[in-house]
Enzyme design. Structure first.
Site, PDB file in Angstrom:
ATOM      1  CG  HIS A  31      -3.840  -1.376  -2.021  1.00 37.19           C
ATOM      2  ND1 HIS A  31      -4.461   0.135  -1.718  1.00 37.19           N
ATOM      3  CD2 HIS A  31      -3.832  -1.607  -0.546  1.00 37.19           C
ATOM      4  CE1 HIS A  31      -4.375   0.392  -0.439  1.00 37.19           C
ATOM      5  NE2 HIS A  31      -3.789  -0.627   0.221  1.00 37.19           N
TER       6      HIS A  31
ATOM      7  CE  LYS B 165      -7.282  -0.022   0.940  1.00 38.26           C
ATOM      8  NZ  LYS B 165      -8.143  -0.520   1.868  1.00 38.26           N
TER       9      LYS B 165
ATOM     10  CB  SER C  14      -1.015   0.001   1.130  1.00 38.73           C
ATOM     11  OG  SER C  14      -0.136  -0.070   2.493  1.00 38.73           O
TER      12      SER C  14
END
Length: 396
Positions: free
Chosen positions: A203, A235, A175
């Site tokens: 991610h 996300k 990240s």
């Protein structure tokens, strides 16, 4: 009594004090922050779905039938059929046998890791893993061994010297650096030494791989290679919550053992319905991912031309290395004065001496937005090189 005020003052003096920003309106590149419009480059909304009208409409339509609150834990009376449909959808999306929904990514990592390893077991964790993985390792009470970032040979040497139950856990996309873990090599080593491999793809989901199925699928790996994949929905998916996907025997085991699943109220079921709609969008969003790739290339070329040091990342996470805490803060503030929001990341989130600006790109950005950011970085370059930075040769 501990002097909390003094500790806060020490953080301020070291350039480590953190403060919250007050955001108004929906999450999108053009944010209203403290009443002021800013072009944001610090959100994890990689596909621009957090404010997508189709997802909002799916949530609105689900509310009359599903209601608002989850009301109870999944094991009492909170496991709604909307949650069940989402788990089935997540299993299919990640190409796995089953999936289990968690309320947050932090809870998923803590619950999964602490359930799958305990006293007498050994966990092997990449040194740059997310804080939620680190805390899950601590909570497990297992012996924890950290291997050098992305160093499969170092991990193999540790595994060869260890007996008993072994669990290896890594981020899929890291990240703060934006690089991708060597999952194929990790899978090979784990198979050779009978270690259970867990990948947190927070991610990578939505961004990498065919139809955005994540870093594991992108590297051609199956459930046999990587038994458990953890992902977040707040996300690229643009909603909220998290999941773990893998063989039914392991997801069933987690229902029995994962405390962060057992002892928390279920997510609003209408939000689960909206998440299913968002997954449908992601599978059809090759154009969004292609646009994202173009912006990544444009940003990297422009930032390098300006002399900024970037990390080796092909993902929407594009850190600009600065080094000094105060220099990172100064660069962030200089950009904000030009209407650009890029937050400074400092220890302990990153190692000492590696403060940076973490630029994150979204498919909702335009190429013109990227050019505006590069123009801002260009105007700030001479200012930031005068600061005390350990990277003067790259910033000159």
């Amino acid at each position: 009594m501990r002097d909390f005020a003094a500790e806060l003052e020490q953080r301020k003096q070291a350039g480590l004090y953190r403060s919250r920003r007050l955001v108004s309106g929906p999450q999108q590149p053009e944010l209203t922050v403290g009443g002021r419009p800013l072009l944001s480059f610090c959100s994890n909304d990689y596909l621009g779905l957090a404010n997508h009208p189709g997802n909002i409409d799916a949530l609105r339509q689900a509310l009359p039938d599903a209601g608002l609150g989850g009301a109870a834990s999944h094991l009492i009376c909170g496991h709604h059929d909307a949650h069940h449909r989402l788990e089935e959808r997540l299993a299919a999306f990640t190409q796995r046998s089953s999936a289990l929904f968690f309320s947050t990514g932090y809870m998923a990592n803590m619950g999964v890791i602490s359930a799958l390893a305990g006293r007498g077991d050994t966990i092997f964790s990449d040194r740059l893993n997310h804080a939620s993985i680190i805390d899950g390792c601590i909570l497990s009470r297992a012996t924890v061994k950290r291997y050098r970032h992305g160093d499969v040979s170092a991990l193999e040497a540790m595994l060869a010297k260890t007996t008993g139950h072994k669990l290896v856990v890594t981020d899929g996309v890291f990240s703060m650096d934006g690089d991708v873990a060597p999952l194929r090599e990790l899978a090979t080593v784990c198979r050779a030494y009978d270690a259970l491999l867990v990948v947190d793809d927070a991610h990578g989901i939505g961004v990498l791989g065919p139809e955005g199925r994540g870093s594991v699928v992108a590297q051609g790996l199956s459930e046999d290679d990587v038994p458990l994949v953890i992902g977040t929905l707040g996300k690229a998916v643009g909603t909220s919550g998290a999941f773990v996907a893998g063989p039914p025997v392991l997801t069933d085991y987690l229902v029995q053992k994962a405390r962060t699943y057992i002892y928390t109220t279920a997510m609003p079921p209408a939000l689960a319905a909206a998440t299913c709609a968002s997954l449908d969008l992601i599978e059809r969003s090759n154009d969004r991912r292609a646009h994202l790739d173009r912006m990544i290339d444009r940003f990297r070329a422009g930032a390098r031309q300006l002399g900024y040091q970037l990390m080796d990342s092909v993902t929407p996470i594009q850190p600009i290395m600065v080094g000094d805490n105060w220099a990172a803060l100064a660069l962030s503030e200089a950009l904000e004065a030009q209407g650009l929001l890029v937050t400074a990341i400092r220890p302990p989130t990153v190692p000492e001496g590696e403060a940076r600006l973490r630029v994150t790109l979204s498919a909702a950005h335009t190429l013109e937005d990227v050019d505006r950011l590069l123009a801002g970085l260009g105007s700030c370059r001479s200012f930031i090189t005068a600061m005390d930075s350990p990277y003067p040769e790259q910033m000159a």
